[in-house]
Structures are given as C-alpha cells and as structure tokens.
Design a protein around this motif. Structure first.
Motif, PDB file in Angstrom:
ATOM      1  N   ALA A  24      18.632  54.502  69.850  1.00 30.40           N
ATOM      2  CA  ALA A  24      18.941  53.674  68.694  1.00 30.40           C
ATOM      3  C   ALA A  24      18.054  52.436  68.716  1.00 30.40           C
ATOM      4  O   ALA A  24      17.435  52.122  69.733  1.00 30.40           O
ATOM      5  CB  ALA A  24      20.416  53.266  68.710  1.00 30.40           C
ATOM      6  N   ASP A  25      18.004  51.737  67.596  1.00 30.95           N
ATOM      7  CA  ASP A  25      17.200  50.517  67.553  1.00 30.95           C
ATOM      8  C   ASP A  25      18.007  49.326  68.051  1.00 30.95           C
ATOM      9  O   ASP A  25      19.152  49.460  68.471  1.00 30.95           O
ATOM     10  CB  ASP A  25      16.632  50.286  66.151  1.00 30.95           C
ATOM     11  CG  ASP A  25      17.705  50.059  65.102  1.00 30.95           C
ATOM     12  OD1 ASP A  25      18.895  49.985  65.452  1.00 30.95           O
ATOM     13  OD2 ASP A  25      17.341  49.948  63.930  1.00 30.95           O
ATOM     14  N   TYR A  67      12.482  57.678  74.164  1.00 31.06           N
ATOM     15  CA  TYR A  67      12.740  56.748  73.064  1.00 31.06           C
ATOM     16  C   TYR A  67      11.898  57.109  71.843  1.00 31.06           C
ATOM     17  O   TYR A  67      12.318  56.891  70.722  1.00 31.06           O
ATOM     18  CB  TYR A  67      12.453  55.307  73.506  1.00 31.06           C
ATOM     19  CG  TYR A  67      12.847  54.291  72.466  1.00 31.06           C
ATOM     20  CD1 TYR A  67      14.183  54.002  72.228  1.00 31.06           C
ATOM     21  CD2 TYR A  67      11.892  53.630  71.703  1.00 31.06           C
ATOM     22  CE1 TYR A  67      14.568  53.083  71.272  1.00 31.06           C
ATOM     23  CE2 TYR A  67      12.263  52.712  70.748  1.00 31.06           C
ATOM     24  CZ  TYR A  67      13.598  52.443  70.536  1.00 31.06           C
ATOM     25  OH  TYR A  67      13.965  51.544  69.574  1.00 31.06           O
ATOM     26  N   HIS A  68      10.722  57.712  72.061  1.00 37.55           N
ATOM     27  CA  HIS A  68       9.850  58.107  70.953  1.00 37.55           C
ATOM     28  C   HIS A  68      10.514  59.156  70.062  1.00 37.55           C
ATOM     29  O   HIS A  68      10.195  59.254  68.881  1.00 37.55           O
ATOM     30  CB  HIS A  68       8.513  58.625  71.484  1.00 37.55           C
ATOM     31  CG  HIS A  68       7.612  59.140  70.422  1.00 37.55           C
ATOM     32  ND1 HIS A  68       7.081  58.328  69.445  1.00 37.55           N
ATOM     33  CD2 HIS A  68       7.167  60.385  70.158  1.00 37.55           C
ATOM     34  CE1 HIS A  68       6.341  59.061  68.634  1.00 37.55           C
ATOM     35  NE2 HIS A  68       6.378  60.318  69.064  1.00 37.55           N
ATOM     36  N   ARG A  70      13.298  58.979  68.835  1.00 38.84           N
ATOM     37  CA  ARG A  70      13.948  58.223  67.776  1.00 38.84           C
ATOM     38  C   ARG A  70      13.010  58.030  66.599  1.00 38.84           C
ATOM     39  O   ARG A  70      13.396  58.178  65.443  1.00 38.84           O
ATOM     40  CB  ARG A  70      14.411  56.865  68.310  1.00 38.84           C
ATOM     41  CG  ARG A  70      15.122  56.045  67.275  1.00 38.84           C
ATOM     42  CD  ARG A  70      15.368  54.629  67.793  1.00 38.84           C
ATOM     43  NE  ARG A  70      15.396  53.752  66.668  1.00 38.84           N
ATOM     44  CZ  ARG A  70      14.348  53.161  66.119  1.00 38.84           C
ATOM     45  NH1 ARG A  70      13.173  53.319  66.626  1.00 38.84           N
ATOM     46  NH2 ARG A  70      14.466  52.395  65.076  1.00 38.84           N
ATOM     47  N   SER A  71      11.730  57.752  66.870  1.00 40.14           N
ATOM     48  CA  SER A  71      10.786  57.542  65.774  1.00 40.14           C
ATOM     49  C   SER A  71      10.550  58.829  64.989  1.00 40.14           C
ATOM     50  O   SER A  71      10.334  58.788  63.777  1.00 40.14           O
ATOM     51  CB  SER A  71       9.460  56.978  66.294  1.00 40.14           C
ATOM     52  OG  SER A  71       8.799  57.917  67.098  1.00 40.14           O
ATOM     53  N   SER A  73      12.876  61.049  64.456  1.00 40.10           N
ATOM     54  CA  SER A  73      14.063  61.135  63.601  1.00 40.10           C
ATOM     55  C   SER A  73      13.927  60.207  62.404  1.00 40.10           C
ATOM     56  O   SER A  73      14.281  60.571  61.280  1.00 40.10           O
ATOM     57  CB  SER A  73      15.317  60.765  64.387  1.00 40.10           C
ATOM     58  OG  SER A  73      15.502  61.635  65.449  1.00 40.10           O
ATOM     59  N   GLU A  74      13.415  59.000  62.632  1.00 43.46           N
ATOM     60  CA  GLU A  74      13.225  58.041  61.541  1.00 43.46           C
ATOM     61  C   GLU A  74      12.258  58.593  60.495  1.00 43.46           C
ATOM     62  O   GLU A  74      12.429  58.366  59.299  1.00 43.46           O
ATOM     63  CB  GLU A  74      12.699  56.710  62.079  1.00 43.46           C
ATOM     64  CG  GLU A  74      13.669  55.965  62.984  1.00 43.46           C
ATOM     65  CD  GLU A  74      14.858  55.394  62.241  1.00 43.46           C
ATOM     66  OE1 GLU A  74      14.810  55.262  61.007  1.00 43.46           O
ATOM     67  OE2 GLU A  74      15.849  55.066  62.910  1.00 43.46           O
ATOM     68  N   THR A  75      11.258  59.359  60.938  1.00 47.05           N
ATOM     69  CA  THR A  75      10.314  59.971  60.005  1.00 47.05           C
ATOM     70  C   THR A  75      11.024  60.994  59.122  1.00 47.05           C
ATOM     71  O   THR A  75      10.805  61.045  57.910  1.00 47.05           O
ATOM     72  CB  THR A  75       9.163  60.646  60.779  1.00 47.05           C
ATOM     73  OG1 THR A  75       8.522  59.666  61.584  1.00 47.05           O
ATOM     74  CG2 THR A  75       8.165  61.285  59.846  1.00 47.05           C
ATOM     75  N   PHE A  77      14.261  61.013  58.433  1.00 48.51           N
ATOM     76  CA  PHE A  77      15.160  60.264  57.545  1.00 48.51           C
ATOM     77  C   PHE A  77      14.398  59.716  56.343  1.00 48.51           C
ATOM     78  O   PHE A  77      14.870  59.776  55.207  1.00 48.51           O
ATOM     79  CB  PHE A  77      15.844  59.119  58.278  1.00 48.51           C
ATOM     80  CG  PHE A  77      16.739  59.539  59.406  1.00 48.51           C
ATOM     81  CD1 PHE A  77      17.338  60.784  59.433  1.00 48.51           C
ATOM     82  CD2 PHE A  77      16.986  58.686  60.455  1.00 48.51           C
ATOM     83  CE1 PHE A  77      18.157  61.182  60.470  1.00 48.51           C
ATOM     84  CE2 PHE A  77      17.809  59.055  61.506  1.00 48.51           C
ATOM     85  CZ  PHE A  77      18.395  60.309  61.507  1.00 48.51           C
ATOM     86  N   SER A  78      13.204  59.190  56.596  1.00 48.36           N
ATOM     87  CA  SER A  78      12.379  58.649  55.516  1.00 48.36           C
ATOM     88  C   SER A  78      11.996  59.747  54.523  1.00 48.36           C
ATOM     89  O   SER A  78      12.045  59.542  53.300  1.00 48.36           O
ATOM     90  CB  SER A  78      11.121  58.003  56.103  1.00 48.36           C
ATOM     91  OG  SER A  78      10.247  57.627  55.089  1.00 48.36           O
ATOM     92  N   LYS A  81      14.986  60.624  52.378  1.00 45.17           N
ATOM     93  CA  LYS A  81      15.237  59.592  51.368  1.00 45.17           C
ATOM     94  C   LYS A  81      14.248  59.701  50.217  1.00 45.17           C
ATOM     95  O   LYS A  81      14.606  59.523  49.058  1.00 45.17           O
ATOM     96  CB  LYS A  81      15.134  58.207  51.998  1.00 45.17           C
ATOM     97  CG  LYS A  81      16.314  57.854  52.860  1.00 45.17           C
ATOM     98  CD  LYS A  81      16.115  56.477  53.457  1.00 45.17           C
ATOM     99  CE  LYS A  81      17.243  56.091  54.366  1.00 45.17           C
ATOM    100  NZ  LYS A  81      17.037  54.763  54.962  1.00 45.17           N
TER     101      LYS A  81
END
Length: 116
Positions: A24-25, A67-68, A70-71, A73-75, A77-78, A81
């Motif tokens: 998480a962030d 931890y990478h 997570r990034s 996953s963020e991609t 999510f983006s 959206k």
C-alpha cells in the motif's frame, strides 16, 4: 466522502486468510494497521511517511521487487478508470465493492477477448 485509508483494514480483515503480504502507499501508514496485519500473519509492504531518519531507514530496508507489484496494480486501476469510468454509482460500501469487482471482471474479459 471518508478517506479510503479506513477501508484498508476492513478489506485486509475480510481477505486475511488469502493474503501473505499487502502493498500500500503511505496513506495507509498507521501503526495500528501494520500491527493488525502482522497479527494476522500478513507482511505489510507499506512505505513510512518521512518524519525522521528512522523512517528513511525503514523505507530503505523494504523489498523493492515486492513493493513494485503495487505499481503494476496502480497501472491496472488507472486503465480501468480510463476505459470503464472512475465513478461508482452505489451508495453503500458493500455495493461499491461489488461494483468495483464487476468492473475488474469486465476489464479482464475484455483483455481476454482482445488477446486470445
């Protein structure tokens, strides 16, 4: 709306049997949340907010490869959206969660059809 850092512990508790680590962030940097994760046998991969030199040391010890993830996953999510919309129309937490699961399912189906 409430800050979503309050939802993090609820989601972690709900899926505690399936999780081995949680990335998480810095918004989820509560000691109580970290302690709860550790009690459930989940390794927290949450960067510390930088208030003193000890926080820098904690962040330097973190496994950057894990931890990478997570990034990545963020991609996703983006992308969800941008293609399916950022807003959820449900009003309760449970229905919002269900709507997000459906959006993720549609996203995965679209990727599967596009890339057989």
């Amino acid at each position: 709306k409430k800050h979503d850092a309050k939802i993090g512990p609820q989601v972690a508790r709900r899926n505690a049997g399936d999780l081995r680590s949680l990335a998480a962030d810095k918004g989820y940097d509560a000691k109580a949340f970290r302690d709860e994760l550790r009690q459930n046998g989940i390794r927290p991969l949450i960067k510390h907010r930088l208030f003193n030199s000890l926080d820098y040391a904690h962040n330097a010890r973190m496994d950057s490869d894990r931890y990478h993830q997570r990034s990545m996953s963020e991609t996703v999510f983006s992308s969800i959206k941008r293609t399916l919309g950022a807003a959820v129309r449900a009003r309760s937490w449970w229905l919002e969660f269900r709507e997000m699961i459906l959006k993720a399912t549609v996203y995965n189906l679209r990727r599967t059809v596009r890339y057989p």
